[in-house]
Design an enzyme around this catalytic site. Sequence first.
Site, PDB file in Angstrom:
ATOM      1  N   ASN A  12    -108.639  21.148   4.095  1.00 39.30           N
ATOM      2  CA  ASN A  12    -108.367  19.797   4.595  1.00 39.30           C
ATOM      3  C   ASN A  12    -108.457  19.828   6.125  1.00 39.30           C
ATOM      4  O   ASN A  12    -107.538  20.283   6.793  1.00 39.30           O
ATOM      5  CB  ASN A  12    -106.964  19.367   4.128  1.00 39.30           C
ATOM      6  N   LYS A  14    -108.472  17.404   8.108  1.00 38.85           N
ATOM      7  CA  LYS A  14    -107.736  16.288   8.751  1.00 38.85           C
ATOM      8  C   LYS A  14    -108.621  15.615   9.800  1.00 38.85           C
ATOM      9  O   LYS A  14    -109.821  15.485   9.569  1.00 38.85           O
ATOM     10  CB  LYS A  14    -106.402  16.783   9.302  1.00 38.85           C
ATOM     11  N   HIS A  97    -101.651  12.337   0.130  1.00 39.34           N
ATOM     12  CA  HIS A  97    -101.231  13.339   1.118  1.00 39.34           C
ATOM     13  C   HIS A  97    -100.023  12.817   1.906  1.00 39.34           C
ATOM     14  O   HIS A  97     -99.945  11.630   2.220  1.00 39.34           O
ATOM     15  CB  HIS A  97    -102.393  13.655   2.075  1.00 39.34           C
ATOM     16  N   GLU A  99     -99.266  12.995   4.905  1.00 36.28           N
ATOM     17  CA  GLU A  99     -99.569  12.357   6.187  1.00 36.28           C
ATOM     18  C   GLU A  99    -100.012  10.910   5.986  1.00 36.28           C
ATOM     19  O   GLU A  99     -99.850  10.079   6.873  1.00 36.28           O
ATOM     20  CB  GLU A  99    -100.618  13.184   6.946  1.00 36.28           C
ATOM     21  N   GLU A 167     -97.221  20.097  -2.283  1.00 31.59           N
ATOM     22  CA  GLU A 167     -97.162  20.268  -0.831  1.00 31.59           C
ATOM     23  C   GLU A 167     -95.800  19.821  -0.323  1.00 31.59           C
ATOM     24  O   GLU A 167     -95.607  18.636  -0.010  1.00 31.59           O
ATOM     25  CB  GLU A 167     -98.247  19.416  -0.155  1.00 31.59           C
ATOM     26  N   GLY A 173     -98.048  21.699   8.011  1.00 28.42           N
ATOM     27  CA  GLY A 173     -98.318  21.655   9.451  1.00 28.42           C
ATOM     28  C   GLY A 173     -97.160  22.131  10.310  1.00 28.42           C
ATOM     29  O   GLY A 173     -97.066  21.799  11.484  1.00 28.42           O
ATOM     30  N   SER A 213     -98.735  25.240   5.452  1.00 27.80           N
ATOM     31  CA  SER A 213     -98.684  26.412   6.339  1.00 27.80           C
ATOM     32  C   SER A 213     -99.287  27.674   5.720  1.00 27.80           C
ATOM     33  O   SER A 213     -98.753  28.780   5.879  1.00 27.80           O
ATOM     34  CB  SER A 213     -97.245  26.683   6.795  1.00 27.80           C
TER      35      SER A 213
END
Length: 253
Positions: A12, A14, A97, A99, A167, A173, A213
Amino acid sequence: MTYMKRKIIVANWKMNPKTSREAVSLARAVDKSIGSIKKAEVILAPPFLYLDCVGKVIRFAKLCAQDAFWERAGAFTGEISPLQLRSSGVSCVIVGHSERRALGEDDEVINKKLKSSLECGLRVVFCVGEEEKKQEISFPPLVRRELHHGIRKVKKNLLRNLIVAYEPVWAVGTKNADTPKNIYEMSALIRRELHLMFGARIASHIPVLYGGSIDTKNAALFVGEGNVDGLLVGGASLIAKKFINIVKETSRP
Ligand code: PGA
């Protein structure tokens, strides 16, 4: 572990890298090195803008979008439809996701995106995960809710294209990686929930990935001891060497 032999490793990217030239060179480097790795299926998720140029230089990796709208065409300024993605050589999309949830996508929007993408023939990497590090072994109610709402009213025959990615938000992150024990427990709880929702036959064919991570040091450990079918890699997927190592480490016989 479910039936899958090949590990699924999703990169990913991003909102990276900064230029299409860098995107092409990253994709080329990764693709060149994974051709000989038979035990992994590598999926690259660049920003929309780079799907075309990345698609042109990959032979082994598959192409994934980071989002898709639920309508197929029409007056929806700024959106991209799953059909448009299909026609551009994209075979996969990330939905739910954390985010995007943080930007305001709720369960209803995520369910519409997931359903429409599956109906248009895309594979969906559907992300779920609790916000706070959990203390107890029980299944976090938020993750159960995300699963049930996100996969609501999906035709059973489309579930063969579903991939679930666990996740935990606190590990995405943050360099605050999870433990193999928690990944093992959570992937088992997710599989059990999918089993309750869809029955053993369908549930056993839904891969469960881990993301948050991931780096070269924890990737193989998390896949092995965490008992997951693959990984969703963010930051570490932007450095070709690191990402290639992750693919190699996790797909050893
Ligand atoms: P990270 O991101 O590997 O940088 O934590 C994972 C993800 O967002 O999918």
